[in-house]
Write an enzyme that holds these catalytic residues in place. Structure first.
Site, short mmCIF file in Angstrom:
data_model
loop_
_atom_site.label_atom_id
_atom_site.label_comp_id
_atom_site.label_asym_id
_atom_site.label_seq_id
_atom_site.Cartn_x
_atom_site.Cartn_y
_atom_site.Cartn_z
N ARG A 60 0.83 -1.22 0.00
CA ARG A 60 0.00 0.00 0.00
C ARG A 60 0.86 1.26 0.00
NH1 ARG A 60 -2.62 1.23 4.72
NH2 ARG A 60 -3.06 -0.97 5.03
N TYR A 113 -14.08 22.00 -11.72
CA TYR A 113 -14.55 20.70 -12.22
C TYR A 113 -15.78 20.27 -11.40
CZ TYR A 113 -13.93 15.69 -13.35
OH TYR A 113 -14.08 14.40 -13.75
C1 LIG Z 1 -10.89 14.92 -15.34
C2 LIG Z 1 -10.56 15.95 -14.35
C3 LIG Z 1 -10.47 15.62 -12.99
C4 LIG Z 1 -10.80 14.26 -12.46
O1 LIG Z 1 -9.96 13.27 -12.92
P1 LIG Z 1 -10.42 11.72 -12.87
O2 LIG Z 1 -9.15 10.98 -13.08
O3 LIG Z 1 -11.41 11.56 -13.99
O4 LIG Z 1 -11.04 11.47 -11.54
C5 LIG Z 1 -10.11 16.61 -12.11
N1 LIG Z 1 -9.86 17.86 -12.53
C6 LIG Z 1 -9.95 18.21 -13.82
C7 LIG Z 1 -9.64 19.62 -14.21
C8 LIG Z 1 -10.30 17.27 -14.77
O5 LIG Z 1 -10.40 17.64 -16.06
#
Ligand SMILES: *Cc1c(COP(=O)(O)O)cnc(C)c1O
Length: 398
Positions: A60, A113
């Site tokens: 881990r 986001y």
């Molecule tokens: C896609 C994205 C995330 C999240 O990433 P995941 O790997 O899909 O969880 C966070 N911040 C931004 C700006 C993103 O475009």
């Protein structure tokens, strides 16, 4: 290992490839392990004292595959160390949960986001952490929103979907003056296009799912901290049980080697397609950070080394039916969430007014978000041109 004075194209080739991780291979191999076996009680005890420092201890905490990738991201992005998470969303929650406590106040950018907003409004709210949203263009006026219990200012620049570029140095100055820590979601820029630590950011987050892995087949997140915050981030993320598969790390590490050359091509292709879109009669304005029609473009010119394939375009008008007909007709642009792979994607975003609470959004003007991939831009332009013909055919029919 890469050295500090190397140019970024050289750094992405060498970062994290110390002999201790690669052995005689070019790439750090996949080492899968839960249990690590020690030869003696003494060795086990010694590993225990060094367990937080890239020494094999228990799966881990990572294996050499993880340690090499962590070193690579830290070498490229700066900071004191990098924690790994199974997604970008987990990197965001891991960073926030490592530092926020009940009674704290969080200042969150309004163009964040969407799942980050949901995290604040549900889980963090339930833990007694209060979030207020601020205009991405607020700059030094953030001071008026700071409360005695404000603990973190969170930024994402350019913002998701609407692409506003923030004045990160001004926000960091205000934060430092009030002893508030700062976090920035740097996914759009990758470690190559923007250096948030030099502007005063304390924690830099990436959805490595996007350009770092780069092939639309890996979910992965990173959070890199300055020296003052690294130990707490590392320990608290570990306590939250965050760990990642060495196979995914291998893929992300392989993707990383071509990041510089991919970004240059994405930048070129996107600039070509965006310039063509800017001439179209249907288009109101282009929200590409390198275009002066994008809010915050002056900050982009000052703070970034280049751009990539992701931008948005606001149309003057257009019914749902017309836009759906356009999108359904496209051959090269696929429809799907995420971005940062080698392929082109398009998305119509209809709910922006519902994911903004500190700023206004005119929802009469439809927005399309495009990710320009590594295809020939002429083919992409032909595809969009055909799509606009479908748009007009269906616009007339309502
Ligand atoms: C896609 C994205 C995330 C999240 O990433 P995941 O790997 O899909 O969880 C966070 N911040 C931004 C700006 C993103 O475009």
């Amino acid at each position: 290992m890469s050295s500090k004075q190397d140019k970024s194209a050289t750094k992405v080739i060498n970062a994290g490839r110390a002999k201790q991780w690669t052995g005689s291979a070019v790439n750090p191999p996949v080492v899968r392990a839960s249990t690590i076996i020690f030869d003696s009680v003494a060795q086990m005890q010694q590993a225990s004292t060094k367990r937080a420092d890239a020494a094999p201890f228990y799966g881990r905490r990572g294996t050499s595959t993880h340690f090499a990738f962590q070193a690579a991201i830290t070498e490229l992005q700066g900071g004191a160390g990098t924690a790994l998470y199974p997604s970008g969303a987990a990197a965001i929650s891991g960073a926030l949960l490592s530092f926020l406590r009940a009674g704290d106040h969080l200042l969150m950018v309004d163009s964040v986001y969407e799942p980050t907003r949901e995290l604040c409004d549900t889980l963090l709210q339930g833990f007694g952490i209060d979030t207020s949203y601020y205009d991405p263009l607020i700059g030094e006026n953030i001071t008026s929103l700071i409360r005695p219990n404000t603990r973190v200012i969170f930024m994402e620049s350019p913002g998701s979907i609407t692409m506003e570029v923030q004045d990160v140095p001004a926000l960091c100055r205000a934060a430092k003056a009030h002893n508030i820590m700062t976090m920035l979601d740097n996914t759009w820029a990758t470690p190559l296009l923007c250096d948030p630590f030099s502007m005063g950011i304390d924690i830099v987050i990436h959805a490595a799912t996007k350009y770092i892995a780069g092939h639309s087949d890996v979910m992965l997140g990173t959070a890199t901290a300055s020296a003052a915050y690294w130990r707490q981030l590392q320990q608290h993320s570990y306590l939250l049980g965050q760990c990642t598969s060495p196979d995914d790390i291998y893929l992300a590490s392989r993707g990383l080697r071509t990041l510089s050359v991919r970004l240059k091509q994405h930048q070129h292709n996107a600039a070509t397609v965006a310039a063509w879109l800017a001439t179209r009669p249907e288009v109101d304005h282009i929200r590409h950070p390198a275009f002066d029609t994008c809010p915050g473009n002056a900050c982009f010119q000052r703070d970034f080394n280049g751009s990539n394939g992701l931008f948005s375009v606001v149309l003057k008008h257009g019914s749902r039916t017309a836009i759906n007909a356009m999108l359904d007709s496209l051959q090269h642009f696929k429809m799907g969430f995420s971005w940062g792979g080698y392929e082109s994607l398009i998305l119509a975003v209809n709910n922006i007014d519902r994911i903004r609470t500190a700023t206004q959004w005119d929802k009469s003007k439809p927005l399309l978000r495009l990710h320009i991939g590594l295809e020939d831009p002429e083919d992409l332009i032909a595809d969009l041109s055909h799509g606009f013909a479908q748009f007009h055919a269906h616009q007339a029919s309502i």
